[in-house]
Motif scaffolding. Sequence first.
Motif, mmCIF file in Angstrom:
data_model
loop_
_atom_site.group_PDB
_atom_site.id
_atom_site.type_symbol
_atom_site.label_atom_id
_atom_site.label_comp_id
_atom_site.label_asym_id
_atom_site.label_seq_id
_atom_site.Cartn_x
_atom_site.Cartn_y
_atom_site.Cartn_z
ATOM 1 N N VAL A 67 27.647 9.215 -3.391
ATOM 2 C CA VAL A 67 27.767 10.666 -3.499
ATOM 3 C C VAL A 67 26.672 11.193 -4.427
ATOM 4 O O VAL A 67 26.456 10.677 -5.530
ATOM 5 C CB VAL A 67 29.154 11.069 -4.023
ATOM 6 N N GLY A 68 25.938 12.197 -3.949
ATOM 7 C CA GLY A 68 24.894 12.811 -4.745
ATOM 8 C C GLY A 68 23.517 12.227 -4.545
ATOM 9 O O GLY A 68 22.527 12.768 -5.049
ATOM 10 N N VAL A 69 23.404 11.127 -3.799
ATOM 11 C CA VAL A 69 22.099 10.507 -3.546
ATOM 12 C C VAL A 69 21.464 11.174 -2.325
ATOM 13 O O VAL A 69 22.126 11.389 -1.308
ATOM 14 C CB VAL A 69 22.244 8.991 -3.313
ATOM 15 N N ALA A 70 20.196 11.508 -2.428
ATOM 16 C CA ALA A 70 19.496 12.165 -1.321
ATOM 17 C C ALA A 70 19.114 11.156 -0.242
ATOM 18 O O ALA A 70 18.903 9.972 -0.527
ATOM 19 C CB ALA A 70 18.241 12.870 -1.831
ATOM 20 N N GLU A 71 19.003 11.654 0.974
ATOM 21 C CA GLU A 71 18.620 10.784 2.091
ATOM 22 C C GLU A 71 17.299 10.080 1.812
ATOM 23 O O GLU A 71 17.144 8.882 2.089
ATOM 24 C CB GLU A 71 18.510 11.615 3.375
ATOM 25 N N PHE A 72 16.325 10.806 1.271
ATOM 26 C CA PHE A 72 15.016 10.193 1.053
ATOM 27 C C PHE A 72 15.079 9.087 -0.005
ATOM 28 O O PHE A 72 14.292 8.137 0.043
ATOM 29 C CB PHE A 72 13.963 11.242 0.689
ATOM 30 N N GLU A 73 16.010 9.186 -0.944
ATOM 31 C CA GLU A 73 16.165 8.133 -1.941
ATOM 32 C C GLU A 73 16.702 6.856 -1.304
ATOM 33 O O GLU A 73 16.289 5.735 -1.654
ATOM 34 C CB GLU A 73 17.093 8.604 -3.056
ATOM 35 N N ILE A 74 17.623 7.010 -0.377
ATOM 36 C CA ILE A 74 18.172 5.854 0.329
ATOM 37 C C ILE A 74 17.083 5.194 1.172
ATOM 38 O O ILE A 74 16.937 3.969 1.187
ATOM 39 C CB ILE A 74 19.367 6.271 1.197
ATOM 40 N N LYS A 124 21.827 15.688 0.190
ATOM 41 C CA LYS A 124 22.511 14.701 -0.627
ATOM 42 C C LYS A 124 23.842 14.298 0.004
ATOM 43 O O LYS A 124 24.518 15.114 0.637
ATOM 44 C CB LYS A 124 22.731 15.233 -2.038
ATOM 45 N N VAL A 125 24.184 13.051 -0.175
ATOM 46 C CA VAL A 125 25.422 12.510 0.379
ATOM 47 C C VAL A 125 26.626 13.201 -0.259
ATOM 48 O O VAL A 125 26.676 13.398 -1.480
ATOM 49 C CB VAL A 125 25.503 10.991 0.123
ATOM 50 N N GLU A 126 27.582 13.557 0.587
ATOM 51 C CA GLU A 126 28.829 14.136 0.114
ATOM 52 C C GLU A 126 29.985 13.190 0.434
ATOM 53 O O GLU A 126 29.920 12.397 1.381
ATOM 54 C CB GLU A 126 29.071 15.495 0.801
ATOM 55 N N ARG A 127 31.028 13.271 -0.376
ATOM 56 C CA ARG A 127 32.194 12.425 -0.137
ATOM 57 C C ARG A 127 32.767 12.722 1.256
ATOM 58 O O ARG A 127 32.890 13.863 1.661
ATOM 59 C CB ARG A 127 33.265 12.660 -1.194
ATOM 60 N N ILE A 137 31.084 7.086 3.626
ATOM 61 C CA ILE A 137 31.168 7.334 2.191
ATOM 62 C C ILE A 137 32.598 7.792 1.899
ATOM 63 O O ILE A 137 32.949 8.960 2.050
ATOM 64 C CB ILE A 137 30.142 8.390 1.744
ATOM 65 N N GLY A 138 33.428 6.854 1.526
ATOM 66 C CA GLY A 138 34.852 7.124 1.390
ATOM 67 C C GLY A 138 35.599 6.595 2.598
ATOM 68 O O GLY A 138 35.057 5.878 3.431
ATOM 69 N N ARG A 139 36.856 6.949 2.710
ATOM 70 C CA ARG A 139 37.681 6.460 3.811
ATOM 71 C C ARG A 139 37.135 6.980 5.142
ATOM 72 O O ARG A 139 36.953 8.179 5.326
ATOM 73 C CB ARG A 139 39.132 6.913 3.633
#
Length: 386
Positions: free
Chosen positions: A215-222, A261-264, A289-291
Amino acid sequence: MHPNRAKPPSIYRTTPKKGGDDVRNLPTIPAKEFSDRRDNLQREARAAGLDLLVVFSNDRATAGPAHVRYVSDFATHFESSCCLIPAQGESVLVTGPEAEALAQLTAKIDHIVVAEEFKHPEQDHPFSKMSSFPDIIAKMAPALGHKVEKVGIIGQELMDAALYSLLDEHYELSSVDAIMYKYRAVKSANELAVISYAFEIAEAGFEAAVQAAGVGVAEFEIAAAAEYAMRLMGTEGTGLDTIVGTGPHARPIVVRATHRKVERGDLLGVTVIPRYQGYHGAVGRPISIGRPRPELVEAVELGVKAQNEVLKYLKPGAIGREVEQKARDVMATKDLDQYFAYVGIHSVGLVEFEPPIFHATSDVTIQADMVVSVDIPCFLTPWGGF
């Protein structure tokens, strides 16, 4: 859950140490194999009544460099290139002036020349001796015993219109890609080792993406985490830009890594396609990301079932399209065949989607030592895709 930013490379447990035996012993294609490939195509040219094969490449992403790479190991970059393979005589790699020195360092072929047609029209290159294509081709006449008249082109769909028009003025042209693809479909022992390692790189890149996601990590960072891990293992780049799609970006077949950014609760679609020694190794999987949503769980479980069903029938002698249909039949049991977005079963090599592609009208059979992607696409659904 991981912290909000991508992890540093210390997390990449599968990456080799820098330098040392790990690097020296990485698999490659030896020079003789490239020479043998040119010899095979030379025999095909004679059998087809052709005087010359023009094998063309550019640096367009995904498929552009593949043809010339196959016959010379030259990774076309910046300027177009081609390999001229006469029915008799020595083959010649043709580059632009700015790529000449790179070709001399890396290409596994003896003869390299520079074509005027590959230079930038507004540049001067006093260090380079250039000739026109007709002049270069004319020098092949003595070995043939006559002028070059019939020319087969491999990569015509990539060739720029000006060069094609020039060749068309001087020679009788035909498109003969099939001559090359019948050899590229079945892999040598060296190719199998290179491709196997390319998929090791892909797995390491995918693991790095999983480690970086949160959560909170941007796509480009991944994407950056995955590409860093793959670079450390020896990849020369990617066959396609690393695909990282979060939330609504996970729905399309192809996406670019953005600042979202990734959301839950997001579905995260990741596909890594490292290019190693010119060969592609693609790995793509969904991450929740989560269930995970029930629809995603059902689709993934069915996709695995479809993949396993294909593997049962993926044997030499099987008709490729019939094997591919097995996957569609499984997905149809839950009405997910409507999201089977492309032909999932295809050969892998210097291009991620490389012929043969076992589409609905193809009668091509599976052969021993083919490398086949068993891809179960499920895209453009209401909940996302993979």
